[in-house]
Enzyme design. Structure first.
Site: not given
Ligand code: G6P
Length: 611
Positions: A2, A27, A75, A102, A484, A488, A491, A507, A606
């Site tokens: 949030c 956020r 969020w 929080g 990764e 990507k 998500e 496997h 984020k």
């Molecule tokens: C969230 C974001 C990701 C990020 C992860 C870890 O899931 O959507 O993009 O990699 O948090 O975040 P950080 O700020 O700890 O790298």
């Protein structure tokens, strides 16, 4: 999770907080709301969905004019993302309202106790208890700030909280523990925010509130104190970047802008930190002498999400260059697993935001076990930056797109520097070190060359955009890149995708392969090339649609692939910095072609500041 914005000053508060809130949408964007005091009455406006929905639903300015307001973008954690659960939450009498970021862990107990005292709850959130708890203390004679203080003493969990009350209409009370909260000092006006990006157009002078500090912000100034009322001397910081860093410019999405920034951000990561003639690197803030670093016999790299994939690459790099055993683990697992931390173990937490709840908990767990914990983070003044025992900034600049791109390559850059630095202290010769440094310095130019293929990658994206599944394969250092790439894609495009070590495919995942399955393989000409080439023959034999990331001039792969994306050569250890770029672009274009909200994909945020 949030985002929070508060304002008190001489200007009209509503447009300021709504505009500022939009910069915090990364956020969370399930619902948003604002509370202000208009003509002596508390008014609350909330709406499900993005902030634009809230903005559309607001009454005309004359009906909600005020120069004090709090606002929130959510969020969802406890309770559905609907209007009822949106913040701000009011008390029973509708005279005070709160916004909270929080988790209140003991909210069920508090809710029951407050209900027994006659409080009526209307939402399913944990946050609403805060409004009623403060109301309860105020009704027994406490001032607003003392009621907040007393409430925080009975609350368990994490909070960044801002309170507004018509009983004391000329102040806001802000308090934090575990979630970020920043006070912005303007010209006869003050701001409260979760992230400086929200208020940077108004002021660059900020105070990062520390855990269990409470700030009372009046029209004429502010005071910071502890929950026990001890005065705290404010430490004012000046933000050293400006608004252009957080605007999209001519790019359609922040994610695309951030992908294209990588030649610069990677360079920013190593600028001033490399020494080609000595074949080494230097990282200033580690707070460890060479003597102490030489004693390190084991390294833990702890992170979440994309940062964890950087950690996996870091493991390969450090083990290869420095021959120090590295253990990479998800923070969410590490924190609850009672990890073995020996005297000579050095722990790094890697986090773009520096606020991810699991990463913070893992950092504190490692510290509690006596480890020195260093942070690799992007956000200046974040909790990782403040609570770690040292570390380094990646200098990627603000990352707004929810899907992390430039922060990832910057984290990998820093891990490469660390690997070279530790390597030179151990087994790496100056000649080899110089070779690595030279190769690193050439990476930005090579990334630029790959970015020039964006249009042709979009054509490939067109051909797979309607797929329901995708498989990403890689080996060695490119296995985490496959993870990764898959992350990507899933998500931001909502296509199910899995990353796999190419040899493991036989496997299990091979059972999924048919003519509809795109298989995206990283098959660079490195020591494992022949191995992965055989794996890809197996894929081809099952008629998969093969898309390869290959070394320039590889005609063999072209014969068995539907599409090939060629990339320049580099030393094997640094390949991930190049191989990930086409995968970022592929995911971006697929998502954009599917018409998805690339920068704000559903259900994600984020920085995940809750467990
Ligand atoms: C969230 C974001 C990701 C990020 C992860 C870890 O899931 O959507 O993009 O990699 O948090 O975040 P950080 O700020 O700890 O790298």
């Amino acid at each position: 999770m949030c985002g929070i914005v508060g304002y008190i000053g001489n200007r009209s508060a509503l447009p300021i907080v709504v505009e500022a809130l939009k910069r915090l949408e990364y956020r969370g964007y399930d619902s948003s709301g604002v509370a202000l005091i208009h003509e002596g009455e508390l008014a609350i406006y909330k709406k499900e969905g993005k902030i634009i929905e809230l903005e559309r639903s607001l009454p005309e300015p004359s009906k909600c004019d005020s120069n004090i307001a709090i606002s929130h973008t959510r969020w969802a954690t406890h309770g559905e993302p609907n209007e009822l659960n949106a913040h701000p939450h009011a008390d029973c009498s509708g005279s005070l309202a709160i916004v909270h970021n929080g988790i209140i862990e003991n909210y069920k107990l508090l809710r029951k106790q407050l209900q027994d005292l006659g409080h009526k709850f209307i939402s399913e959130t944990d946050s609403e208890v805060l409004a009623h708890l403060i109301e309860q203390f105020m009704s027994s004679g406490f001032s607003m700030e003392d009621a907040v203080r007393e409430s925080m003493k009975v609350v368990e969990g994490t909070y960044a909280l801002v309170v507004i009350s018509k009983a004391e209409p000329d102040k806001l009370v802000a308090v934090r523990k575990g979630s970020p909260l920043i006070i912005g000092i303007g010209d006869n006006e003050y701001f409260i925010t979760s992230d400086v990006s929200a208020i940077i157009i108004h002021t660059k002078r900020v105070i990062y509130l520390q855990d269990s500090e409470l700030c009372v912000v009046h029209r004429a100034g502010f005071e910071i104190s502890t929950l026990d009322k001890a005065t705290v001397k404010p430490k004012i910081s000046v933000v050293d970047w400006d608004i252009s860093a957080i605007e999209k410019g001519d790019y359609k999405h922040f994610m695309l802008k951030e992908i294209f920034e990588q030649p610069i951000t990677i360079e920013n990561g190593f600028r001033g930190r490399i020494n080609e003639s000595m074949g080494t690197a230097r990282l200033g803030g580690l707070n460890l002498s060479g003597f102490e670093l030489k004693k390190v016999k084991q390294i833990h790299l702890i992170a979440c999400g994309t940062s964890f994939h950087a950690a996996l690459i870091g493991k390969y790099m450090i083990e290869e260059m420095a021959r120090i055993p590295v253990h990479a683990e998800y923070a969410s697992e590490y924190r609850y697993r009672n990890p073995i931390i020996l005297e000579d173990t050095l722990v790094f937490v890697i986090s773009q935001s520096g606020e991810t709840a699991d990463t913070l908990a893992a950092m504190r767990e490692a510290q509690a076990k006596g480890a020195k914990v260093l942070g690799i983070t992007n956000v200046v003044g974040s909790t990782v930056a403040r609570e770690s025992d040292g570390g380094t900034y990646i200098h990627a600049g603000s990352e707004i797109g929810v899907a992390s791109t430039k922060a990832f390559t910057s984290q990998v850059t820093i891990l490469a520097l660390l690997a070279i630095y530790l390597g030179r202290m151990n087994h790496l010769s100056a000649i080899k070190g110089s070779k690595y440094i030279k190769a690193l310095a050439e990476i930005p130019g090579k990334v630029q060359q790959i970015l020039a293929h964006s249009d042709s990658i979009r054509k490939i994206a067109e051909s797979i955009k309607d797929s329901s599944n995708a498989l990403y394969l890689g080996r060695g250092l490119n296995y985490p890149v496959a993870l990764e790439g898959a992350l990507k894609l899933k998500e931001i495009s909502y296509i199910h995708a899995e990353g796999y070590p190419a040899a493991e495919m036989k496997h299990g995942p091979i059972a999924l392969i048919d003519e509809n399955m795109p298989v995206i393989a990283i098959a660079i000409q490195d020591p494992l090339y022949d191995k992965i080439y055989s794996n890809l023959q197996e894929v081809r034999a099952r008629k998969a649609r093969l898309i390869c990331i290959a070394s320039e001039g590889d005609v063999e792969l072209a014969k068995i692939s539907e599409n090939v994306i060629y990339i320049p050569d580099t030393i094997p250890c640094l390949q991930p910095l190049l191989t990930v770029i086409p995968l970022q672009l592929l995911a971006y274009h697929v998502a954009d072609l599917r018409g998805v909200d690339v920068d704000q994909p559903r259900n994600l945020a984020k920085s995940v500041t809750v467990e």
